[in-house]
Write a protein that holds these residues in place. Sequence first.
Motif, mmCIF file in Angstrom:
data_model
loop_
_atom_site.group_PDB
_atom_site.id
_atom_site.type_symbol
_atom_site.label_atom_id
_atom_site.label_comp_id
_atom_site.label_asym_id
_atom_site.label_seq_id
_atom_site.Cartn_x
_atom_site.Cartn_y
_atom_site.Cartn_z
ATOM 1 N N LEU A 1 -3.047 -1.534 4.596
ATOM 2 C CA LEU A 1 -3.581 -0.174 4.466
ATOM 3 C C LEU A 1 -2.552 0.874 4.849
ATOM 4 O O LEU A 1 -2.431 1.909 4.197
ATOM 5 C CB LEU A 1 -4.839 -0.025 5.324
ATOM 6 C CG LEU A 1 -6.102 -0.659 4.764
ATOM 7 C CD1 LEU A 1 -7.240 -0.545 5.783
ATOM 8 C CD2 LEU A 1 -6.502 -0.012 3.457
ATOM 9 N N ILE A 2 -1.806 0.627 5.910
ATOM 10 C CA ILE A 2 -0.779 1.577 6.338
ATOM 11 C C ILE A 2 0.298 1.720 5.273
ATOM 12 O O ILE A 2 0.720 2.835 4.940
ATOM 13 C CB ILE A 2 -0.178 1.151 7.691
ATOM 14 C CG1 ILE A 2 -1.210 1.346 8.796
ATOM 15 C CG2 ILE A 2 1.096 1.922 8.003
ATOM 16 C CD1 ILE A 2 -0.824 0.752 10.125
ATOM 17 N N VAL A 3 0.735 0.615 4.702
ATOM 18 C CA VAL A 3 1.775 0.662 3.666
ATOM 19 C C VAL A 3 1.262 1.392 2.435
ATOM 20 O O VAL A 3 1.951 2.255 1.866
ATOM 21 C CB VAL A 3 2.251 -0.762 3.314
ATOM 22 C CG1 VAL A 3 3.108 -0.765 2.066
ATOM 23 C CG2 VAL A 3 3.003 -1.366 4.480
ATOM 24 N N VAL A 4 0.061 1.082 1.994
ATOM 25 C CA VAL A 4 -0.490 1.715 0.791
ATOM 26 C C VAL A 4 -0.701 3.206 1.007
ATOM 27 O O VAL A 4 -0.335 4.027 0.152
ATOM 28 C CB VAL A 4 -1.810 1.021 0.377
ATOM 29 C CG1 VAL A 4 -2.542 1.822 -0.678
ATOM 30 C CG2 VAL A 4 -1.532 -0.379 -0.124
ATOM 31 N N ASN B 1 2.747 11.084 -3.256
ATOM 32 C CA ASN B 1 2.219 11.452 -4.571
ATOM 33 C C ASN B 1 1.049 12.424 -4.453
ATOM 34 O O ASN B 1 0.938 13.368 -5.239
ATOM 35 C CB ASN B 1 1.759 10.200 -5.331
ATOM 36 C CG ASN B 1 2.927 9.322 -5.705
ATOM 37 O OD1 ASN B 1 4.045 9.786 -5.828
ATOM 38 N ND2 ASN B 1 2.654 8.054 -5.881
ATOM 39 N N ILE B 2 0.187 12.163 -3.498
ATOM 40 C CA ILE B 2 -0.974 13.029 -3.326
ATOM 41 C C ILE B 2 -0.544 14.434 -2.897
ATOM 42 O O ILE B 2 -1.015 15.429 -3.457
ATOM 43 C CB ILE B 2 -1.948 12.413 -2.302
ATOM 44 C CG1 ILE B 2 -2.569 11.142 -2.889
ATOM 45 C CG2 ILE B 2 -3.025 13.401 -1.902
ATOM 46 C CD1 ILE B 2 -3.334 10.303 -1.893
ATOM 47 N N ASN C 1 2.353 15.864 -3.382
ATOM 48 C CA ASN C 1 3.079 16.485 -4.491
ATOM 49 C C ASN C 1 2.114 17.051 -5.517
ATOM 50 O O ASN C 1 2.302 18.166 -6.007
ATOM 51 C CB ASN C 1 4.010 15.462 -5.141
ATOM 52 C CG ASN C 1 4.864 16.085 -6.214
ATOM 53 O OD1 ASN C 1 5.244 17.238 -6.115
ATOM 54 N ND2 ASN C 1 5.159 15.321 -7.239
ATOM 55 N N THR C 2 1.076 16.301 -5.838
ATOM 56 C CA THR C 2 0.091 16.771 -6.804
ATOM 57 C C THR C 2 -0.641 18.003 -6.292
ATOM 58 O O THR C 2 -0.832 18.969 -7.035
ATOM 59 C CB THR C 2 -0.926 15.651 -7.116
ATOM 60 O OG1 THR C 2 -0.217 14.507 -7.591
ATOM 61 C CG2 THR C 2 -1.931 16.093 -8.146
ATOM 62 N N ILE C 3 -1.027 17.982 -5.026
ATOM 63 C CA ILE C 3 -1.715 19.135 -4.439
ATOM 64 C C ILE C 3 -0.792 20.350 -4.448
ATOM 65 O O ILE C 3 -1.213 21.462 -4.790
ATOM 66 C CB ILE C 3 -2.198 18.814 -3.017
ATOM 67 C CG1 ILE C 3 -3.337 17.795 -3.075
ATOM 68 C CG2 ILE C 3 -2.648 20.075 -2.286
ATOM 69 C CD1 ILE C 3 -3.727 17.231 -1.727
ATOM 70 N N GLY C 4 0.464 20.162 -4.092
ATOM 71 C CA GLY C 4 1.420 21.266 -4.090
ATOM 72 C C GLY C 4 1.647 21.844 -5.464
ATOM 73 O O GLY C 4 1.724 23.068 -5.636
ATOM 74 N N GLU C 5 1.744 20.991 -6.473
ATOM 75 C CA GLU C 5 1.924 21.492 -7.834
ATOM 76 C C GLU C 5 0.704 22.264 -8.310
ATOM 77 O O GLU C 5 0.833 23.282 -8.981
ATOM 78 C CB GLU C 5 2.192 20.330 -8.788
ATOM 79 C CG GLU C 5 3.585 19.782 -8.706
ATOM 80 C CD GLU C 5 3.815 18.632 -9.672
ATOM 81 O OE1 GLU C 5 2.834 18.168 -10.298
ATOM 82 O OE2 GLU C 5 4.965 18.204 -9.803
#
Length: 60
Positions: A14-17, A24-25, A27-31
């Motif tokens: 879970l920590i790795v995932v 990615n999350i 980056n998407t929110i920032g865009e």
Amino acid sequence: MAGYFIDFAIASALIVVLTALMGNISNTIGERMFGRNKSGKHVEASRRIQQGWKVVGGKK
């Protein structure tokens, strides 16, 4: 003892995932929040720079 290793493996996975997806999350929110009007800016700049270049490669 086997239960401990199973719990450890699940927590590690879970920590790795979550760490892998966090970039990615965010980056998407920032865009979505800050890049609203700039979505085609780089495409237009690239098109403007490449204007007049010779087409190479491929069969047409």
